[in-house]
Scaffold this motif. Structure first.
Motif, PDB file in Angstrom:
ATOM      1  N   VAL A  40       2.769  -3.659  15.897  1.00  0.00           N
ATOM      2  CA  VAL A  40       1.324  -3.706  15.693  1.00  0.00           C
ATOM      3  C   VAL A  40       1.037  -3.848  14.195  1.00  0.00           C
ATOM      4  O   VAL A  40       1.699  -3.221  13.363  1.00  0.00           O
ATOM      5  N   VAL A  41       0.082  -4.704  13.905  1.00  0.00           N
ATOM      6  CA  VAL A  41      -0.319  -4.934  12.515  1.00  0.00           C
ATOM      7  C   VAL A  41      -1.086  -3.713  12.018  1.00  0.00           C
ATOM      8  O   VAL A  41      -2.000  -3.240  12.699  1.00  0.00           O
ATOM      9  N   ILE A  42      -0.679  -3.207  10.870  1.00  0.00           N
ATOM     10  CA  ILE A  42      -1.300  -1.997  10.333  1.00  0.00           C
ATOM     11  C   ILE A  42      -1.933  -2.281   8.973  1.00  0.00           C
ATOM     12  O   ILE A  42      -1.732  -3.355   8.405  1.00  0.00           O
ATOM     13  N   ASN A  43      -2.648  -1.291   8.495  1.00  0.00           N
ATOM     14  CA  ASN A  43      -3.356  -1.479   7.238  1.00  0.00           C
ATOM     15  C   ASN A  43      -3.211  -0.238   6.382  1.00  0.00           C
ATOM     16  O   ASN A  43      -3.855   0.769   6.642  1.00  0.00           O
ATOM     17  N   ASP A  44      -2.327  -0.290   5.424  1.00  0.00           N
ATOM     18  CA  ASP A  44      -2.163   0.813   4.494  1.00  0.00           C
ATOM     19  C   ASP A  44      -1.948   0.171   3.126  1.00  0.00           C
ATOM     20  O   ASP A  44      -0.997  -0.582   2.948  1.00  0.00           O
ATOM     21  N   PRO A  45      -2.842   0.456   2.178  1.00  0.00           N
ATOM     22  CA  PRO A  45      -2.767  -0.232   0.879  1.00  0.00           C
ATOM     23  C   PRO A  45      -1.400  -0.112   0.202  1.00  0.00           C
ATOM     24  O   PRO A  45      -1.003  -1.007  -0.547  1.00  0.00           O
ATOM     25  N   GLN A  46      -0.666   0.980   0.470  1.00  0.00           N
ATOM     26  CA  GLN A  46       0.612   1.141  -0.232  1.00  0.00           C
ATOM     27  C   GLN A  46       1.597   0.020   0.121  1.00  0.00           C
ATOM     28  O   GLN A  46       2.401  -0.388  -0.713  1.00  0.00           O
ATOM     29  N   TYR A  47       1.514  -0.512   1.346  1.00  0.00           N
ATOM     30  CA  TYR A  47       2.439  -1.586   1.732  1.00  0.00           C
ATOM     31  C   TYR A  47       2.075  -2.892   1.038  1.00  0.00           C
ATOM     32  O   TYR A  47       2.949  -3.659   0.629  1.00  0.00           O
ATOM     33  N   LEU A  48       0.777  -3.139   0.929  1.00  0.00           N
ATOM     34  CA  LEU A  48       0.349  -4.370   0.252  1.00  0.00           C
ATOM     35  C   LEU A  48       0.665  -4.284  -1.240  1.00  0.00           C
ATOM     36  O   LEU A  48       1.082  -5.269  -1.848  1.00  0.00           O
ATOM     37  N   ASP A  49       0.494  -3.081  -1.807  1.00  0.00           N
ATOM     38  CA  ASP A  49       0.838  -2.893  -3.227  1.00  0.00           C
ATOM     39  C   ASP A  49       2.329  -3.159  -3.444  1.00  0.00           C
ATOM     40  O   ASP A  49       2.726  -3.772  -4.429  1.00  0.00           O
ATOM     41  N   LEU A  50       3.137  -2.682  -2.495  1.00  0.00           N
ATOM     42  CA  LEU A  50       4.581  -2.867  -2.600  1.00  0.00           C
ATOM     43  C   LEU A  50       4.947  -4.358  -2.508  1.00  0.00           C
ATOM     44  O   LEU A  50       5.767  -4.857  -3.290  1.00  0.00           O
ATOM     45  N   ALA A  51       4.320  -5.053  -1.553  1.00  0.00           N
ATOM     46  CA  ALA A  51       4.586  -6.490  -1.404  1.00  0.00           C
ATOM     47  C   ALA A  51       4.177  -7.233  -2.671  1.00  0.00           C
ATOM     48  O   ALA A  51       4.893  -8.113  -3.160  1.00  0.00           O
ATOM     49  N   GLU A  52       3.043  -6.842  -3.225  1.00  0.00           N
ATOM     50  CA  GLU A  52       2.542  -7.454  -4.457  1.00  0.00           C
ATOM     51  C   GLU A  52       3.546  -7.234  -5.594  1.00  0.00           C
ATOM     52  O   GLU A  52       3.892  -8.162  -6.322  1.00  0.00           O
ATOM     53  N   LYS A  53       4.015  -5.994  -5.696  1.00  0.00           N
ATOM     54  CA  LYS A  53       4.936  -5.635  -6.784  1.00  0.00           C
ATOM     55  C   LYS A  53       6.253  -6.406  -6.660  1.00  0.00           C
ATOM     56  O   LYS A  53       6.732  -6.997  -7.628  1.00  0.00           O
ATOM     57  N   ILE A  54       6.825  -6.398  -5.460  1.00  0.00           N
ATOM     58  CA  ILE A  54       8.116  -7.074  -5.261  1.00  0.00           C
ATOM     59  C   ILE A  54       7.972  -8.573  -5.497  1.00  0.00           C
ATOM     60  O   ILE A  54       8.804  -9.205  -6.151  1.00  0.00           O
ATOM     61  N   ASN A  55       6.900  -9.151  -4.993  1.00  0.00           N
ATOM     62  CA  ASN A  55       6.687 -10.586  -5.171  1.00  0.00           C
ATOM     63  C   ASN A  55       6.548 -10.942  -6.642  1.00  0.00           C
ATOM     64  O   ASN A  55       7.094 -11.945  -7.103  1.00  0.00           O
ATOM     65  N   LYS A  56       5.847 -10.103  -7.369  1.00  0.00           N
ATOM     66  CA  LYS A  56       5.650 -10.368  -8.805  1.00  0.00           C
ATOM     67  C   LYS A  56       6.970 -10.223  -9.561  1.00  0.00           C
ATOM     68  O   LYS A  56       7.298 -11.035 -10.411  1.00  0.00           O
TER      69      LYS A  56
END
Lengths: 348, 82
Positions: free
Chosen positions: A241-257
């Motif tokens: 199930v697709v979830i929404n927790d800002p910490q995961y998006l922050d992590l994806a942003e950080k790793i991608n950068k």
């Protein structure tokens, strides 16, 4: 009628119990409203289910295994190109990326574009190097040791706290509860994937995965986190199930950068009951559940096509939480004549 | 004061979905009502008063049952004391 049409080659069409992402990527591309996309399958095996799904994949060709080397792979792709005039190839297997990255200039010369990370980027997230990448960048991850000798492993295993996770260099992982199991799986993984074998601290918790897409300049084009709800005995998510927790998006942003990643990727995490999150793996390709991201509003494979073909692609800003996938097995009926074609001609 | 975790989704049938974790639960009619009251920002005392209107039970028992339910929600990290 779409104003642009592209022919795109896809690998990873093994939609089996440990599925490749190819069929999911194909579904995403067939959802395009702005492009007319025709998909050509590139299969290693004659029984990869995707090649028989003609609604998705118009024609397929058998291609040499990555171990055949870049020369053989290029020879076959050149032949396919003479027949199909592909605009783009999206490789969907970890093990084939090295060849495709190496072949990028040659593929470009014959008119085939790609949208992939560099070998240096790929190397940073390699299973053998991920621990170092995580430590250098303050990303919590389970402690990992590499072993190339059974004696050393057993010495470690006598003092270690169990359970532990033992992993092959490329694929497969097993949870072990004692030194006997540790030695057994060491030998098994060594025989199948070679040395070193990795031994990782076991972190119990919920499995969270994030599908993402980077533009190669540090910009995150899309990211959708998903909680696995059902996991098979092979460790594969069979529902999520697709979830929404800002910490995961922050992590994806950080790793991608940090990586300035170019292309699709999947981040695997474990979230402990106390909320702590640990990085387990980064896969250099879209996951098999990628169609769920399109259903949630971020069609990342299509966004990749836009970028690869020089079209404008703005980063996705949102997605729909609560979208679920429930995978199922389906007996697709075909005919022996189809199997005969791919077996004898290497084309279907 | 008790605060329900942000974005908790509750359906008419009593199905709860926590979009930040992917956890889901089912509650009965009374559980649904209590969660709706929490969403509205009602205190424990106010919720007890509301429950008194529905149930023919003494206040002490209602408060005990409510405490028990809130304890479960706390364990599931769905509420926090502010």
């Amino acid at each position: 009628m779409s104003d642009k049409s592209f022919k795109i080659g896809l690998t990873g069409l093994n939609a089996i119990d440990s599925p490749g992402p190819g069929v999911g990527v194909a579904r995403c591309l067939k959802d395009a409203d702005d492009l007319d996309i025709e998909i050509i399958g590139l299969a290693y095996e004659t029984l990869e289910p995707g090649i028989y799904l003609h609604d998705l994949i118009k024609k397929s060709y058998q291609v040499p295994y990555p171990s055949a080397g870049t020369e053989q792979v290029f020879k076959r792709l050149s032949y396919i190109q003479s027949k199909e005039q592909l605009d783009l190839i999206i490789p969907n297997f970890d093990a084939e990326l090295w060849n495709y990255i190496k072949l990028t200039p040659q593929l470009k010369e014959i008119g085939i574009r790609t949208f992939m990370p560099s070998l240096e980027q790929l190397d940073k997230i390699n299973k053998l190097n991920l621990d170092e990448f995580a430590r250098n960048n303050d990303l919590p991850s389970p402690s990992t040791k590499k072993f190339s000798s059974l004696d050393e492993l057993e010495e470690f295993g006598r003092e270690a706290e169990y359970p532990l996770v033992i992993k092959g260099k490329f694929y497969e992982a097993f949870i072990v509860y004692n030194i006997a199991q540790l030695a057994y799986y060491y030998n098994k993984l060594n025989a199948k994937w070679g040395l070193p074998v990795l031994v990782q601290e076991f972190v119990d918790g919920n499995e969270i995965v994030i599908a993402g897409l980077g533009d190669g300049n540090g910009n995150l084009i899309g990211a959708v986190p998903l909680r696995k709800l059902f996991i098979t005995d092979k460790g594969k998510g069979w529902a999520g199930v697709v979830i929404n927790d800002p910490q995961y998006l922050d992590l994806a942003e950080k790793i991608n950068k940090l990586l300035a990643w170019k292309g699709g990727f999947e981040i695997e995490l474990t979230r402990k009951d106390n909320g702590d999150v640990f990085l387990l793996e980064i896969n250099p390709r879209f996951p098999a559940w990628i169609y769920t991201t399109a259903a949630a509003g971020q069609n990342m494979p299509l966004a990749l096509v836009h970028m690869a073909m020089g079209m404008e692609q703005v980063p996705f800003q949102q997605y729909e939480t609560g979208k679920m996938f429930v995978r199922y097995s389906w007996d697709h009926i075909t005919d022996i004549s189809e199997f005969q074609k791919i077996s004898t001609l290497g084309e279907l | 004061m008790i605060k329900l975790k942000k974005n908790i989704a509750l359906s008419e049938s009593g199905f709860i979905f926590d979009p930040s974790t992917g956890d889901s639960y089912s509650v009965n009619q009374t559980g649904s009502e209590i969660i709706e009251y929490l969403k509205e920002g009602l205190s424990e005392d106010q919720i007890t008063d509301k429950l008194k209107d529905t149930f023919d039970s003494d206040e002490e028992q209602l408060r005990k049952d409510l405490d028990d339910f809130l304890h479960h929600l706390r364990q599931l990290k769905m509420i926090e004391n502010v």
